[in-house]
Design a protein around this motif. Structure first.
Motif, PDB file in Angstrom:
ATOM      1  N   ILE A 140       0.843  -1.209   0.000  1.00 14.46           N
ATOM      2  CA  ILE A 140       0.000   0.000   0.000  1.00 14.46           C
ATOM      3  C   ILE A 140       0.876   1.256   0.000  1.00 14.46           C
ATOM      4  CG2 ILE A 140      -1.623   1.361   1.392  1.00 14.46           C
ATOM      5  CD1 ILE A 140      -2.860  -1.380   2.247  1.00 14.46           C
ATOM      6  N   GLY A 141       1.924   1.222   0.804  1.00 14.54           N
ATOM      7  CA  GLY A 141       2.844   2.363   0.840  1.00 14.54           C
ATOM      8  C   GLY A 141       3.489   2.606  -0.513  1.00 14.54           C
ATOM      9  N   TYR A 142       3.924   1.547  -1.167  1.00 16.51           N
ATOM     10  CA  TYR A 142       4.551   1.683  -2.479  1.00 16.51           C
ATOM     11  C   TYR A 142       3.541   2.152  -3.522  1.00 16.51           C
ATOM     12  CZ  TYR A 142       7.499   0.628  -6.515  1.00 16.51           C
ATOM     13  OH  TYR A 142       8.224   0.715  -7.683  1.00 16.51           O
ATOM     14  N   TYR A 143       2.315   1.645  -3.456  1.00 19.53           N
ATOM     15  CA  TYR A 143       1.262   2.069  -4.382  1.00 19.53           C
ATOM     16  C   TYR A 143       0.980   3.565  -4.213  1.00 19.53           C
ATOM     17  CZ  TYR A 143      -3.137   2.005  -6.986  1.00 19.53           C
ATOM     18  OH  TYR A 143      -4.132   2.242  -7.904  1.00 19.53           O
ATOM     19  N   ASN A 144       0.884   4.016  -2.961  1.00 20.92           N
ATOM     20  CA  ASN A 144       0.657   5.436  -2.699  1.00 20.92           C
ATOM     21  C   ASN A 144       1.830   6.284  -3.192  1.00 20.92           C
ATOM     22  OD1 ASN A 144      -1.887   5.088  -1.588  1.00 20.92           O
ATOM     23  ND2 ASN A 144      -1.082   4.802   0.475  1.00 20.92           N
ATOM     24  N   TYR A 145       3.044   5.784  -3.005  1.00 19.14           N
ATOM     25  CA  TYR A 145       4.224   6.476  -3.503  1.00 19.14           C
ATOM     26  C   TYR A 145       4.155   6.629  -5.023  1.00 19.14           C
ATOM     27  CZ  TYR A 145       9.044   7.049  -5.101  1.00 19.14           C
ATOM     28  OH  TYR A 145      10.171   7.478  -5.739  1.00 19.14           O
ATOM     29  N   LEU A 146       3.810   5.541  -5.713  1.00 20.04           N
ATOM     30  CA  LEU A 146       3.688   5.606  -7.172  1.00 20.04           C
ATOM     31  C   LEU A 146       2.578   6.562  -7.593  1.00 20.04           C
ATOM     32  CD1 LEU A 146       4.082   1.835  -8.146  1.00 20.04           C
ATOM     33  CD2 LEU A 146       5.770   3.663  -8.479  1.00 20.04           C
ATOM     34  N   GLY A 147       1.483   6.570  -6.832  1.00 21.41           N
ATOM     35  CA  GLY A 147       0.373   7.464  -7.141  1.00 21.41           C
ATOM     36  C   GLY A 147       0.764   8.923  -7.007  1.00 21.41           C
ATOM     37  N   LYS A 148       1.537   9.240  -5.979  1.00 17.97           N
ATOM     38  CA  LYS A 148       1.994  10.619  -5.784  1.00 17.97           C
ATOM     39  C   LYS A 148       2.979  11.044  -6.865  1.00 17.97           C
ATOM     40  CE  LYS A 148       1.190  10.823  -0.859  1.00 17.97           C
ATOM     41  NZ  LYS A 148       1.762  10.853   0.477  1.00 17.97           N
ATOM     42  N   LYS A 149       3.783  10.121  -7.345  1.00 17.64           N
ATOM     43  CA  LYS A 149       4.751  10.412  -8.401  1.00 17.64           C
ATOM     44  C   LYS A 149       4.117  10.322  -9.789  1.00 17.64           C
ATOM     45  CE  LYS A 149       8.396  10.854  -5.805  1.00 17.64           C
ATOM     46  NZ  LYS A 149       9.194  12.048  -5.705  1.00 17.64           N
ATOM     47  N   GLU A 150       2.812  10.007  -9.811  1.00 20.02           N
ATOM     48  CA  GLU A 150       2.041   9.872 -11.052  1.00 20.02           C
ATOM     49  C   GLU A 150       2.685   8.871 -12.011  1.00 20.02           C
ATOM     50  OE1 GLU A 150       1.085  13.688 -12.683  1.00 20.02           O
ATOM     51  OE2 GLU A 150       0.316  14.408 -10.766  1.00 20.02           O
ATOM     52  N   LYS A 151       3.080   7.735 -11.449  1.00 15.74           N
ATOM     53  CA  LYS A 151       3.701   6.687 -12.255  1.00 15.74           C
ATOM     54  C   LYS A 151       2.764   5.508 -12.514  1.00 15.74           C
ATOM     55  CE  LYS A 151       8.419   7.738 -11.018  1.00 15.74           C
ATOM     56  NZ  LYS A 151       9.727   7.233 -10.688  1.00 15.74           N
ATOM     57  N   LEU A 152       1.509   5.626 -12.070  1.00 17.10           N
ATOM     58  CA  LEU A 152       0.540   4.547 -12.291  1.00 17.10           C
ATOM     59  C   LEU A 152      -0.137   4.741 -13.636  1.00 17.10           C
ATOM     60  CD1 LEU A 152      -1.034   4.332  -8.737  1.00 17.10           C
ATOM     61  CD2 LEU A 152       0.556   2.734  -9.776  1.00 17.10           C
ATOM     62  N   ASN A 153      -0.298   3.665 -14.357  1.00 19.41           N
ATOM     63  CA  ASN A 153      -0.911   3.706 -15.674  1.00 19.41           C
ATOM     64  C   ASN A 153      -2.230   2.938 -15.665  1.00 19.41           C
ATOM     65  OD1 ASN A 153       1.480   4.916 -16.783  1.00 19.41           O
ATOM     66  ND2 ASN A 153       2.417   2.894 -16.692  1.00 19.41           N
ATOM     67  N   TYR A 154      -3.073   3.231 -16.621  1.00 22.54           N
ATOM     68  CA  TYR A 154      -4.283   2.451 -16.830  1.00 22.54           C
ATOM     69  C   TYR A 154      -3.975   1.339 -17.824  1.00 22.54           C
ATOM     70  CZ  TYR A 154      -6.962   6.068 -14.490  1.00 22.54           C
ATOM     71  OH  TYR A 154      -7.446   6.945 -13.553  1.00 22.54           O
ATOM     72  N   VAL A 155      -4.665   0.225 -17.662  1.00 27.87           N
ATOM     73  CA  VAL A 155      -4.485  -0.882 -18.604  1.00 27.87           C
ATOM     74  C   VAL A 155      -5.403  -0.682 -19.780  1.00 27.87           C
ATOM     75  CG1 VAL A 155      -4.642  -3.365 -18.928  1.00 27.87           C
ATOM     76  CG2 VAL A 155      -3.864  -2.458 -16.778  1.00 27.87           C
TER      77      VAL A 155
END
Length: 155
Positions: A140-155
């Motif tokens: 969860i911490g890593y997911y939130n980190y990626l979300g803040k860095k805007e590194k999450l993509n949609y499939v």
């Protein structure tokens, strides 16, 4: 064959499936699709339950689960097979390390009676939850980190 009670299925297998699917999304840098996430988690939980019921040597079920997770994530969540396999292996290794640390602390607490505690399926399930909780916190911490860095993509 591992004997698994309904209690173990609800308290350990389903939460573990939720964490593993979430970790696959996270380590693949993909935003969660809630419907696909829940569907994949329930299917993974059922597959893990069935695999643990198979008459195979202890440990083989882990390898089968490592193969099952990418298949589910690729077919349902549309995550690439490479990313799903990588995530499956990373998550499994991380959980093994955390379970080792958990058992180390339990051995300090229970000393000689640890064998008795681990032979009771209910106690073993309950005392195994801290490692799963720590894994969930890390993911969860890593997911939130990626979300803040805007590194999450949609499939």
């Amino acid at each position: 064959m591992l004997n698994i009670s309904v209690f173990e299925f609800i308290v350990r297998i389903l939460p573990e499936a939720l964490v593993f699917i979430f970790a696959t999304y996270t380590f693949s840098n993909i935003k969660i699709d809630k419907k696909k996430y829940l569907l994949a988690s329930v299917i993974l939980g059922c597959c893990v339950f069935i695999i643990r019921k198979l008459p195979i040597n202890y440990g083989v079920h882990t390898i089968l689960n490592i193969f099952t997770l990418p298949i589910i994530c690729t077919s349902i969540n549309k995550i690439s097979i490479v990313e799903a396999t990588k995530s499956s292996i990373i998550t499994t290794i991380l959980l093994f390390v955390l379970e080792g640390v958990n058992v180390f602390f339990l051995s300090l607490i229970f000393k000689d009676s640890l064998t008795q505690v681990m032979s009771n399926p209910t106690l073993k399930t309950i005392y195994g939850l801290p490692s799963l909780a720590v894994l969930a916190i890390i993911v969860i911490g890593y997911y939130n980190y990626l979300g803040k860095k805007e590194k999450l993509n949609y499939v």
